[in-house]
Structure formats: C-alpha cells, structure tokens
Design a protein around this motif. Sequence first.
Motif, PDB file in Angstrom:
ATOM      1  N   ASP A 204      51.021  19.052   3.019  1.00  0.00           N
ATOM      2  CA  ASP A 204      51.032  18.968   1.554  1.00  0.00           C
ATOM      3  C   ASP A 204      52.146  18.003   1.136  1.00  0.00           C
ATOM      4  O   ASP A 204      53.300  18.172   1.516  1.00  0.00           O
ATOM      5  CB  ASP A 204      51.280  20.373   0.995  1.00  0.00           C
ATOM      6  CG  ASP A 204      51.392  20.432  -0.512  1.00  0.00           C
ATOM      7  OD1 ASP A 204      51.452  19.375  -1.170  1.00  0.00           O
ATOM      8  OD2 ASP A 204      51.431  21.561  -1.042  1.00  0.00           O
ATOM      9  N   ARG A 205      51.815  16.992   0.354  1.00  0.00           N
ATOM     10  CA  ARG A 205      52.791  15.957  -0.056  1.00  0.00           C
ATOM     11  C   ARG A 205      53.998  16.560  -0.786  1.00  0.00           C
ATOM     12  O   ARG A 205      55.111  16.075  -0.642  1.00  0.00           O
ATOM     13  CB  ARG A 205      52.118  14.912  -0.942  1.00  0.00           C
ATOM     14  CG  ARG A 205      51.079  14.115  -0.202  1.00  0.00           C
ATOM     15  CD  ARG A 205      51.502  12.670  -0.135  1.00  0.00           C
ATOM     16  NE  ARG A 205      50.462  11.897   0.510  1.00  0.00           N
ATOM     17  CZ  ARG A 205      50.662  11.207   1.605  1.00  0.00           C
ATOM     18  NH1 ARG A 205      51.840  11.198   2.154  1.00  0.00           N
ATOM     19  NH2 ARG A 205      49.693  10.527   2.147  1.00  0.00           N
ATOM     20  N   ARG A 206      53.763  17.601  -1.584  1.00  0.00           N
ATOM     21  CA  ARG A 206      54.899  18.240  -2.265  1.00  0.00           C
ATOM     22  C   ARG A 206      55.847  18.857  -1.255  1.00  0.00           C
ATOM     23  O   ARG A 206      57.055  18.800  -1.411  1.00  0.00           O
ATOM     24  CB  ARG A 206      54.414  19.294  -3.268  1.00  0.00           C
ATOM     25  CG  ARG A 206      53.952  18.686  -4.585  1.00  0.00           C
ATOM     26  CD  ARG A 206      53.471  19.739  -5.531  1.00  0.00           C
ATOM     27  NE  ARG A 206      52.166  20.186  -5.007  1.00  0.00           N
ATOM     28  CZ  ARG A 206      51.632  21.374  -5.186  1.00  0.00           C
ATOM     29  NH1 ARG A 206      52.253  22.268  -5.897  1.00  0.00           N
ATOM     30  NH2 ARG A 206      50.469  21.680  -4.695  1.00  0.00           N
ATOM     31  N   ARG A 207      55.267  19.443  -0.195  1.00  0.00           N
ATOM     32  CA  ARG A 207      56.099  20.060   0.853  1.00  0.00           C
ATOM     33  C   ARG A 207      56.956  19.009   1.558  1.00  0.00           C
ATOM     34  O   ARG A 207      58.133  19.221   1.799  1.00  0.00           O
ATOM     35  CB  ARG A 207      55.209  20.803   1.859  1.00  0.00           C
ATOM     36  CG  ARG A 207      55.940  21.425   2.999  1.00  0.00           C
ATOM     37  CD  ARG A 207      56.752  22.634   2.545  1.00  0.00           C
ATOM     38  NE  ARG A 207      57.397  23.233   3.695  1.00  0.00           N
ATOM     39  CZ  ARG A 207      58.658  23.606   3.724  1.00  0.00           C
ATOM     40  NH1 ARG A 207      59.412  23.470   2.653  1.00  0.00           N
ATOM     41  NH2 ARG A 207      59.176  24.140   4.802  1.00  0.00           N
ATOM     42  N   THR A 208      56.367  17.863   1.893  1.00  0.00           N
ATOM     43  CA  THR A 208      57.152  16.821   2.564  1.00  0.00           C
ATOM     44  C   THR A 208      58.212  16.248   1.632  1.00  0.00           C
ATOM     45  O   THR A 208      59.309  15.923   2.085  1.00  0.00           O
ATOM     46  CB  THR A 208      56.253  15.691   3.113  1.00  0.00           C
ATOM     47  OG1 THR A 208      55.473  15.149   2.064  1.00  0.00           O
ATOM     48  CG2 THR A 208      55.367  16.189   4.228  1.00  0.00           C
ATOM     49  N   SER A 209      57.921  16.155   0.347  1.00  0.00           N
ATOM     50  CA  SER A 209      58.930  15.681  -0.605  1.00  0.00           C
ATOM     51  C   SER A 209      60.099  16.652  -0.675  1.00  0.00           C
ATOM     52  O   SER A 209      61.263  16.245  -0.694  1.00  0.00           O
ATOM     53  CB  SER A 209      58.324  15.510  -2.005  1.00  0.00           C
ATOM     54  OG  SER A 209      57.389  14.463  -1.999  1.00  0.00           O
ATOM     55  N   ASP A 210      59.789  17.958  -0.698  1.00  0.00           N
ATOM     56  CA  ASP A 210      60.850  18.972  -0.714  1.00  0.00           C
ATOM     57  C   ASP A 210      61.690  18.908   0.561  1.00  0.00           C
ATOM     58  O   ASP A 210      62.919  18.992   0.517  1.00  0.00           O
ATOM     59  CB  ASP A 210      60.257  20.379  -0.856  1.00  0.00           C
ATOM     60  CG  ASP A 210      59.631  20.631  -2.220  1.00  0.00           C
ATOM     61  OD1 ASP A 210      59.880  19.825  -3.156  1.00  0.00           O
ATOM     62  OD2 ASP A 210      58.888  21.621  -2.350  1.00  0.00           O
ATOM     63  N   LEU A 211      61.030  18.752   1.727  1.00  0.00           N
ATOM     64  CA  LEU A 211      61.753  18.661   2.999  1.00  0.00           C
ATOM     65  C   LEU A 211      62.631  17.411   3.041  1.00  0.00           C
ATOM     66  O   LEU A 211      63.781  17.462   3.504  1.00  0.00           O
ATOM     67  CB  LEU A 211      60.773  18.660   4.173  1.00  0.00           C
ATOM     68  CG  LEU A 211      60.049  19.977   4.445  1.00  0.00           C
ATOM     69  CD1 LEU A 211      58.939  19.766   5.482  1.00  0.00           C
ATOM     70  CD2 LEU A 211      61.025  21.041   4.903  1.00  0.00           C
ATOM     71  N   ALA A 212      62.115  16.289   2.558  1.00  0.00           N
ATOM     72  CA  ALA A 212      62.886  15.047   2.548  1.00  0.00           C
ATOM     73  C   ALA A 212      64.110  15.178   1.648  1.00  0.00           C
ATOM     74  O   ALA A 212      65.213  14.741   2.013  1.00  0.00           O
ATOM     75  CB  ALA A 212      62.007  13.882   2.111  1.00  0.00           C
ATOM     76  N   ALA A 213      63.945  15.774   0.479  1.00  0.00           N
ATOM     77  CA  ALA A 213      65.072  15.955  -0.438  1.00  0.00           C
ATOM     78  C   ALA A 213      66.142  16.852   0.178  1.00  0.00           C
ATOM     79  O   ALA A 213      67.340  16.560   0.090  1.00  0.00           O
ATOM     80  CB  ALA A 213      64.580  16.539  -1.765  1.00  0.00           C
TER      81      ALA A 213
ATOM     82  N   ASP B 179      52.161  22.088  10.608  1.00  0.00           N
ATOM     83  CA  ASP B 179      50.715  21.893  10.693  1.00  0.00           C
ATOM     84  C   ASP B 179      50.293  20.700   9.844  1.00  0.00           C
ATOM     85  O   ASP B 179      50.797  20.493   8.741  1.00  0.00           O
ATOM     86  CB  ASP B 179      49.973  23.154  10.222  1.00  0.00           C
ATOM     87  CG  ASP B 179      50.160  24.317  11.181  1.00  0.00           C
ATOM     88  OD1 ASP B 179      50.207  24.067  12.401  1.00  0.00           O
ATOM     89  OD2 ASP B 179      50.257  25.466  10.716  1.00  0.00           O
ATOM     90  N   LEU B 180      49.384  19.918  10.384  1.00  0.00           N
ATOM     91  CA  LEU B 180      48.870  18.734   9.702  1.00  0.00           C
ATOM     92  C   LEU B 180      47.464  19.000   9.204  1.00  0.00           C
ATOM     93  O   LEU B 180      46.741  19.757   9.820  1.00  0.00           O
ATOM     94  CB  LEU B 180      48.875  17.539  10.661  1.00  0.00           C
ATOM     95  CG  LEU B 180      50.243  17.163  11.200  1.00  0.00           C
ATOM     96  CD1 LEU B 180      50.103  16.051  12.221  1.00  0.00           C
ATOM     97  CD2 LEU B 180      51.181  16.757  10.071  1.00  0.00           C
ATOM     98  N   PRO B 181      46.997  18.404   8.136  1.00  0.00           N
ATOM     99  CA  PRO B 181      47.759  17.509   7.260  1.00  0.00           C
ATOM    100  C   PRO B 181      48.771  18.305   6.435  1.00  0.00           C
ATOM    101  O   PRO B 181      48.600  19.508   6.197  1.00  0.00           O
ATOM    102  CB  PRO B 181      46.695  16.876   6.376  1.00  0.00           C
ATOM    103  CG  PRO B 181      45.585  17.881   6.339  1.00  0.00           C
ATOM    104  CD  PRO B 181      45.624  18.598   7.676  1.00  0.00           C
TER     105      PRO B 181
END
Length: 183
Positions: free
Chosen positions: A104-113, A100-102
Amino acid sequence: EPRAWVVREGHEVVAVAHLTLPQRENLTSAFADVLVAPAHRRLGLGSRLLDHVATDARTAGRTRLVLWTDRSPDGPDLGDGFLESVGARRGLAEMRRRLDLPVDRRRTSDLAASALESAQGYGLVQWTGPTPLEHLDDLAVLIGRMSTDAPMGDLVLDPQRWDAERVRERDAVAVRNGLRGAT
C-alpha cells in the motif's frame, strides 16, 4: 575456518552441513548449520550429519557447538524438534520481518517518513570491493560493535576484536575467492 559437507542421492543434493571454527575469538566454540531437504527429513540423515559435524568440531578442540535453525514466520519453527531431539537448547531467537507485496503506497510513505526521522544525523557511505583506506578504522569499530551490541539472549560469545588490518585481511580473502560485495 569454514568446512562444508554435501549429501547426495544420485545427482540430487538432499542435505548439507556447514561448520565454522573461529580462529581469533570464541576458540572453544564451533558454529554449524545442518539442512535436510523436506522429503528426506525424519530418516536419520540430519542426526548422522550432525554427529559428523560435532565429531569434527570436537577433533578441532571445540567444546561447544552453536547451531542455527530457521524460523518460519507463518508455521512451525523449522528444525526446533530436531534440535530438541539431540539435546540442544534455545539460546537466541532472531526476528526477521517481511513486507508482503504489493505494498500500500500510504504504508510505504509512512515507513519512509519514519525512517527519515530516525536517520537524522546519519549518512550513508557505500563502496564496492576492498574497504577504502579512509574507512578502515571506522568499519573495524562498527564490525566489532556488532559482536557486542546485538541482543544475544542466552548465547554468550567473546567480543570480536577488529582493527584496520583485520578488515584488510577479510577484504583480501574476498578478493582471492572472487567475491565482489558492496559494503
């Protein structure tokens, strides 16, 4: 060999069906979609269209018809009642995830890591258009493995046999049809 039908009411498309008849593996199977616009459901249109598709598959010598239905992430399974009413049974449930958008930046950082950690030892190769010669054999192996490695539930299919020539044929069909995709 793909085949398709459209049902119109005036100028409006109210239903479609798509049938695929494999030409190399799974020669006793046919794969189909029957889609009816919500306002036109429960009027017998889907059943008549499915009968047409099934007859076409039988005429082509197929003894098994595999149907696809979309599953709604938030509501009832779209098409399950229809498929049950025609005697179909569930063979495989596919899971699709959504974000779901937008976000949470912390969530995308966790997913990227997490993705970077899981991708250790892998590289990304990309091209547009026909497969470059140096990737034909590897892509053939990858496509073939996708037909055997993916979870299939109760759905039993023949493994697909891919080689460089088959990848070239697939690419040539895409070019002839004016398709330009990225692989």
